[in-house]
Design a protein around this motif. Structure first.
Motif, PDB file in Angstrom:
ATOM      1  N   LYS A 204      88.267  20.536  67.295  1.00 43.43           N
ATOM      2  CA  LYS A 204      88.272  21.784  66.381  1.00 43.43           C
ATOM      3  C   LYS A 204      88.642  21.689  64.989  1.00 43.43           C
ATOM      4  O   LYS A 204      89.307  20.602  64.563  1.00 43.43           O
ATOM      5  CB  LYS A 204      89.555  22.472  67.374  1.00 43.43           C
ATOM      6  N   PRO A 205      88.114  22.597  64.337  1.00 39.19           N
ATOM      7  CA  PRO A 205      88.482  22.386  62.818  1.00 39.19           C
ATOM      8  C   PRO A 205      89.924  22.403  62.710  1.00 39.19           C
ATOM      9  O   PRO A 205      90.682  23.142  63.508  1.00 39.19           O
ATOM     10  CB  PRO A 205      87.958  23.881  62.326  1.00 39.19           C
ATOM     11  N   GLY A 206      90.548  21.736  61.690  1.00 39.61           N
ATOM     12  CA  GLY A 206      92.098  21.886  61.291  1.00 39.61           C
ATOM     13  C   GLY A 206      91.926  21.746  59.868  1.00 39.61           C
ATOM     14  O   GLY A 206      91.114  21.659  58.960  1.00 39.61           O
ATOM     15  N   ARG A 207      93.530  21.918  59.510  1.00 38.12           N
ATOM     16  CA  ARG A 207      93.429  21.647  57.906  1.00 38.12           C
ATOM     17  C   ARG A 207      92.871  20.250  57.485  1.00 38.12           C
ATOM     18  O   ARG A 207      92.421  20.432  56.160  1.00 38.12           O
ATOM     19  CB  ARG A 207      95.083  21.990  57.822  1.00 38.12           C
TER      20      ARG A 207
ATOM     21  N   SER B 119      87.917  20.338  57.752  1.00 37.44           N
ATOM     22  CA  SER B 119      87.508  21.594  57.766  1.00 37.44           C
ATOM     23  C   SER B 119      85.908  21.524  57.214  1.00 37.44           C
ATOM     24  O   SER B 119      85.425  22.058  56.591  1.00 37.44           O
ATOM     25  CB  SER B 119      88.324  22.503  56.462  1.00 37.44           C
ATOM     26  N   ARG B 120      85.249  20.280  58.131  1.00 41.11           N
ATOM     27  CA  ARG B 120      83.898  20.166  57.807  1.00 41.11           C
ATOM     28  C   ARG B 120      83.156  21.588  58.247  1.00 41.11           C
ATOM     29  O   ARG B 120      83.623  22.262  59.204  1.00 41.11           O
ATOM     30  CB  ARG B 120      83.409  19.093  58.879  1.00 41.11           C
ATOM     31  N   SER B 121      82.076  21.793  57.837  1.00 40.65           N
ATOM     32  CA  SER B 121      81.197  22.936  58.287  1.00 40.65           C
ATOM     33  C   SER B 121      80.710  22.826  59.617  1.00 40.65           C
ATOM     34  O   SER B 121      80.669  21.546  60.077  1.00 40.65           O
ATOM     35  CB  SER B 121      79.791  23.129  57.378  1.00 40.65           C
TER      36      SER B 121
ATOM     37  N   VAL C 166      81.443  35.437  58.956  1.00 38.79           N
ATOM     38  CA  VAL C 166      82.547  34.707  58.045  1.00 38.79           C
ATOM     39  C   VAL C 166      83.853  34.797  58.649  1.00 38.79           C
ATOM     40  O   VAL C 166      84.743  34.415  57.830  1.00 38.79           O
ATOM     41  CB  VAL C 166      82.621  35.801  56.694  1.00 38.79           C
ATOM     42  N   ARG C 167      83.921  35.263  59.782  1.00 38.84           N
ATOM     43  CA  ARG C 167      85.488  35.105  60.317  1.00 38.84           C
ATOM     44  C   ARG C 167      85.956  33.501  60.102  1.00 38.84           C
ATOM     45  O   ARG C 167      86.987  33.539  59.841  1.00 38.84           O
ATOM     46  CB  ARG C 167      85.291  35.642  61.785  1.00 38.84           C
ATOM     47  N   PRO C 168      85.086  32.701  60.766  1.00 37.54           N
ATOM     48  CA  PRO C 168      85.883  31.413  60.508  1.00 37.54           C
ATOM     49  C   PRO C 168      86.033  30.914  59.156  1.00 37.54           C
ATOM     50  O   PRO C 168      87.201  30.200  58.747  1.00 37.54           O
ATOM     51  CB  PRO C 168      84.612  30.489  61.059  1.00 37.54           C
ATOM     52  N   LEU C 169      85.337  31.278  58.126  1.00 38.28           N
ATOM     53  CA  LEU C 169      85.600  30.996  56.677  1.00 38.28           C
ATOM     54  C   LEU C 169      86.639  31.579  56.196  1.00 38.28           C
ATOM     55  O   LEU C 169      87.351  31.400  55.189  1.00 38.28           O
ATOM     56  CB  LEU C 169      84.206  31.501  55.922  1.00 38.28           C
TER      57      LEU C 169
ATOM     58  N   ALA D   7      86.393  27.105  57.998  1.00 41.32           N
ATOM     59  CA  ALA D   7      85.406  26.327  58.303  1.00 41.32           C
ATOM     60  C   ALA D   7      84.195  27.043  57.857  1.00 41.32           C
ATOM     61  O   ALA D   7      84.095  28.294  58.519  1.00 41.32           O
ATOM     62  CB  ALA D   7      85.362  25.651  59.710  1.00 41.32           C
ATOM     63  N   ALA D   8      83.199  26.454  56.846  1.00 45.02           N
ATOM     64  CA  ALA D   8      82.039  27.216  56.754  1.00 45.02           C
ATOM     65  C   ALA D   8      81.101  27.081  58.009  1.00 45.02           C
ATOM     66  O   ALA D   8      81.298  26.073  58.677  1.00 45.02           O
ATOM     67  CB  ALA D   8      81.383  26.645  55.623  1.00 45.02           C
ATOM     68  N   SER D   9      80.100  27.889  58.016  1.00 44.83           N
ATOM     69  CA  SER D   9      78.931  27.528  58.826  1.00 44.83           C
ATOM     70  C   SER D   9      78.110  26.415  58.599  1.00 44.83           C
ATOM     71  O   SER D   9      77.760  25.479  59.361  1.00 44.83           O
ATOM     72  CB  SER D   9      78.223  28.857  59.266  1.00 44.83           C
TER      73      SER D   9
END
Lengths: 614, 614
Positions: A133-136, A139-141, B302-305, B311-313
């Motif tokens: 999962k993304p984390g601090r 934060s890859r796309s 944009v929610r994840p961003l 995190a960007a798409s």
């Protein structure tokens, strides 16, 4: 001296499509629909009892409602101008709207073929991933994250279109970063729940009928199949009239394209629903059709295709986003269009060759797909050539322009054997006969020839016991009114025989010319593939007896059913087959019949029936 | 004993965008708009004479029309609830609609840069063809015909999407098979008349301003330039509020995307019209912007961003069909989006680095683009690293939340020199001052420091001659009412100074941290690039005096203007620069400021002004 004037003639216009025809006063709207080529449903054959042929009078005068209509239609319906086409008789110029629900839909839409779809190397594969999962600290796309999690790919090249990225960002979180990725080459085209299978749809986009199948992309197994009438029929029964409609009506290209896209998208929804899968699981679609149908589907300009020298916009294979073709599947799914050979020999023909493996034939083989347009393919292994011709055989074998003709629907006579006693008649679904479809027409013609009811020029023997004088011309009574589902006599008239001669003459001329131009005798042909719905039910012996086919004494016949759909399905599940299709399209030489020496003479000769053989 | 109560406070809501604010009774709607951050035009500075600030009262009570309003507005307009925002004073909760025509559009939208666009290897090239016409003996498809006529290409690989094929089939005949082909790699993306040139559009999609240029794709020459306010301002002044709007409103993504696409497409139309070329000649578009703007433009989630871990798409470069991005150009034209580095360091930053050639810097260089969000880039040639940080500097330098602040529009004070006599003030377009923009604010702050009007904590010296007690707090009178274009005093208040401190503190903390984390002393920095509109007019000496910038004793400063647009233009005309952009994006390490040790302390320190240096 009172001389009777001819009855007045009025104009009937059908909407949508603005198809027009002229008929004498008191003709029924059903007659008008038949004349205009509108496939109005009429289960009772026009006696006002089935209620299927409902139409809406937009303007103009017709006869008052009959007793049958008053029984079947509600007062409200009558108020709104709804009438039964078989009962309403014209009293002046009339404009009529035909609801889609009144069009024939129960007809046999062949989706079967005896061709086995071999499991292949599908253009779309599934890759299961379980991503961090993304984390601090990470934060890859989303796209980079997924690319890094895909094994066996060139991560640098992984990409996705906007709809694919949108689904990724939304659904990856929904599935908690544990999901199945749909990959078309290096493109991410969709995201599925973990373990979901991916399917594809193959479509044979016929001028008259649309056949479609849903397939498991991994196994090649057919999951569901279905068909529909091509809704563009409302704008012209044949391709030429449809192209004329588009050329004459601004925006007509959009109208026709939209109409067929809508039906295809509904079919996609129906087939996936049948199989209990989601549209998102449909990862690829493969479409075949004649060149004009492909142009009309993709909204490509048809004017050049409709006018000499009949140049197509594109003939090579192409991949179009399903979304751009009006189909709702996996967000980034593609529609693959098989390549065509020429303006009149399209991707459906290539698909037929492919499915029948004619391109791998070890000897001299013919492939024949008989329809409104008949395509013939000839291959000679030793001389390494592929040749094709296209014949304008017309819609007679679809039952059009035949007095009791009909398409292959329940009640259609599909085979006939005449004896000294009553004729032995087989109808589709074994219900009372309401008309004759293509294979039945060939049987009847062969039998009438055998019994010398008609001669080799197709003329009725007026003195024959089986011939009677009808309303306008000599005719043969096939089913008397009391036995027919229509409660009217089903007859074969002189004009019907002439129509059959025109159709079979065109096919025969094509066969003769393709063989002659290659210097091949019929005796050298080792295999004859008969494709298409009509061909499936064709009695080969009778086809030869009527001269539709020459005698191929050394050939094995294979009636393969809807080989075009099978070829589409095979290309759907296999990139290898797509390569073969490209090769077929590139290698096949298209022989232009109409410029062949003495074409007209050969056509005239083809119309004759073989001499007495009985 | 009568004690006066505080005046009642009411809510004002602006549509579209539902921006709300609270104001005391009798405040004008213009005050409310300013507080809410709505850029209402007000040429007369709110005295009811220019008629620019028309708004529509949706509901609620405001004061009766003033004499000025009765003069300027028609009875019909008043009937429809149209009022001048500067005249209508709130008497209760009010909902107001702001027509687009009442928004500021005259502001300085910088499209210039001192960066020269070098002629490159454009992604789209033109190939002139003169093809044989189709004939009976040559009925190849249009695509095959064209492919065969293209020289220097792999004909096997030539392809086209549907819109390209449609144009080919139609226009090739129109141009009699003698035309110019637009090729994007091996894809035919359009057809032009023989000899027509091809152009491209570069776009800097800013949160507040959109700048665009039209370029000759062959020569790299700028043909036309223009700009617009970002219409998404109606849905939130900053990116965070806009993302919140999208998350809270179903369909909000479509709304925001549509609004900006519409403006871009209009700009494209305007620029091509200015240059007298057709939209079909626009063969490529290159867009840069911060990551959130790119997401909002492309309708990506944009929610994840917007939520941790941000995190960007997608961050990598991508090519999207112009048609799919709502832009009408050559039928198959692409929009190329430059890659970004992270959620808060986007493609505009990469473009700035690219245009300033910071990636090729031979020593230690800094690049600073000051805006609502400030990005800083640091490169060290010997250690071969690229580092960037992003600081939430806020909109103070855009004039927002400053009592007399305004964007860089005509009448904005852009530079100030205080002397013992009157201040020397320069306004944009040299018209009477109506407010102060960013560079003016830095000048004033520096001067107030120099004259000890404020101390190093930013506090006013209440006893200073230049300080007076205003309505609520101490203030400095910059322009008296009789000299100002607004007929009101233009003042700098204690609160204004605090806002400036917050903004410059964020930038300074970013600079300090990026240098410290790399172990680089300011003395080692050899070059400082200042990019962006604000930076162009910034007095560097005053920037140092206010502590916005540290002292870089050995650095050369280059104020490069809109380097983001220049980078977009450079990437528009050169594939080589796209490769460099990808390299920058890949190589740059993004340092997350807020997790850096003692960030808050450094921020607080950055807010202080340097000690007495005068």
């Amino acid at each position: 001296m009172v001389k009777s004037n001819p009855p007045p003639v009025y104009r009937v216009e059908f909407q949508p499509g603005a198809k027009k025809c002229l008929l004498a006063i008191n003709s029924s709207l059903l007659d008008a629909a038949q004349q205009a080529g509108i496939p109005l449903a009429s289960g009772c054959g026009g006696v006002g009892t089935c209620g299927q042929c409902r139409v809406i009078i937009i303007e103009g005068n017709v006869s008052d409602p009959s007793e049958n209509e008053k029984e079947i239609l509600s007062a409200g319906e009558l108020d709104r101008g709804i009438r039964l086409a078989c009962q309403a008789r014209i009293q002046g110029d009339v404009a009529v709207r035909v609801p889609v629900s009144s069009l024939i839909t129960g007809q046999r839409l062949q989706t079967e073929s005896d061709v086995k779809i071999t499991k292949g190397d599908p253009p779309v594969r599934t890759v299961a991933v379980h991503l961090p999962k993304p984390g601090r600290e990470d934060s890859r796309s989303d796209l980079s994250r997924l690319a890094a999690g895909l094994t066996g790919v060139d991560q640098e090249k992984i990409h996705a279109g906007l709809p694919g990225i949108r689904q990724l960002s939304t659904m990856a979180r929904e599935y908690n970063w544990n999901f199945t990725t749909l990959l078309h080459g290096n493109e991410i085209i969709g995201i599925l729940p973990p373990g979901a299978k991916h399917a594809g749809m193959a479509i044979d986009l016929g001028t008259t009928k649309i056949a479609a199948g849903l397939y498991d992309l991994s196994s090649g197994e057919q999951l569901a199949a279905g068909g529909e009438l091509n809704p563009q029929i409302a704008y012209g029964e044949d391709i030429i009239s449809r192209m004329a409609y588009v050329i004459q009506h601004p925006g007509g290209d959009k109208t026709l394209s939209h109409s067929v896209r809508e039906v295809l998208d509904t079919l996609l929804g129906d087939l996936t629903a049948q199989e209990g899968i989601s549209r998102d699981q449909v990862a690829e679609i493969c479409v075949v059709g004649n060149t004009a149908m492909i142009h009309l589907f993709l909204e490509l300009p048809v004017r050049p295709l409709a006018t000499s020298p009949f140049a197509a916009s594109i003939l090579s294979a192409m991949d179009v986003k399903a979304q751009d073709a009006g189909l709702t599947a996996a967000p980034g799914a593609y529609v693959h269009i098989l390549p065509g050979i020429g303006g009149f020999v399209g991707a459906d023909h290539v698909a037929m060759v492919l499915a029948s493996h004619l391109d791998h034939s070890p000897h001299i083989s013919l492939g024949i797909d008989i329809g409104t347009n008949t395509e013939i393919f000839l291959t000679h292994k030793e001389r390494n050539f592929f040749q094709s011709v296209s014949c304008a055989s017309g819609p007679a074998f679809e039952g059009v322009h035949i007095s009791c003709g009909m398409r292959a629907a329940p009640g259609a006579i599909e085979s006939v054997k005449l004896s000294s006693l009553d004729p032995v008649i087989k109808t589709i679904d074994n219900v009372p006969a309401v008309g004759v479809c293509g294979s039945g027409l060939i049987d009847i013609t062969a039998e009438l020839l055998r019994l010398h009811v008609i001669d080799h020029r197709g003329r009725f023997d007026r003195d024959h016991d089986l011939v009677r004088k009808g309303n306008k011309e000599f005719e043969f009574l096939l089913v008397p009114a009391d036995l027919s589902g229509t409660k009217r006599d089903l007859v074969i008239t002189q004009e019907d025989i002439n129509q059959i001669q025109l159709a079979k003459g065109a096919v025969r001329a094509g066969l003769d010319i393709i063989l002659e131009s290659a210097g091949i005798e019929p005796t050298a042909v080792k295999e004859v593939i008969i494709a298409g719905a009509f061909g499936t039910f064709l009695n080969i012996q009778n086809a030869v007896r009527t001269g539709l086919l020459p005698v191929f004494p050394n050939a094995i016949f294979r009636q393969v059913g809807n080989a075009a759909l099978a070829g589409a399905a095979q290309s759907l599940v296999s990139k290898q087959f797509r390569k073969r299709a490209r090769k077929i399209a590139e290698k096949t030489h298209h022989l232009e019949l109409t410029t062949y020496p003495d074409f007209s003479l050969r056509f005239a000769y083809g119309m004759l029936f073989p001499g007495d053989e009985s």
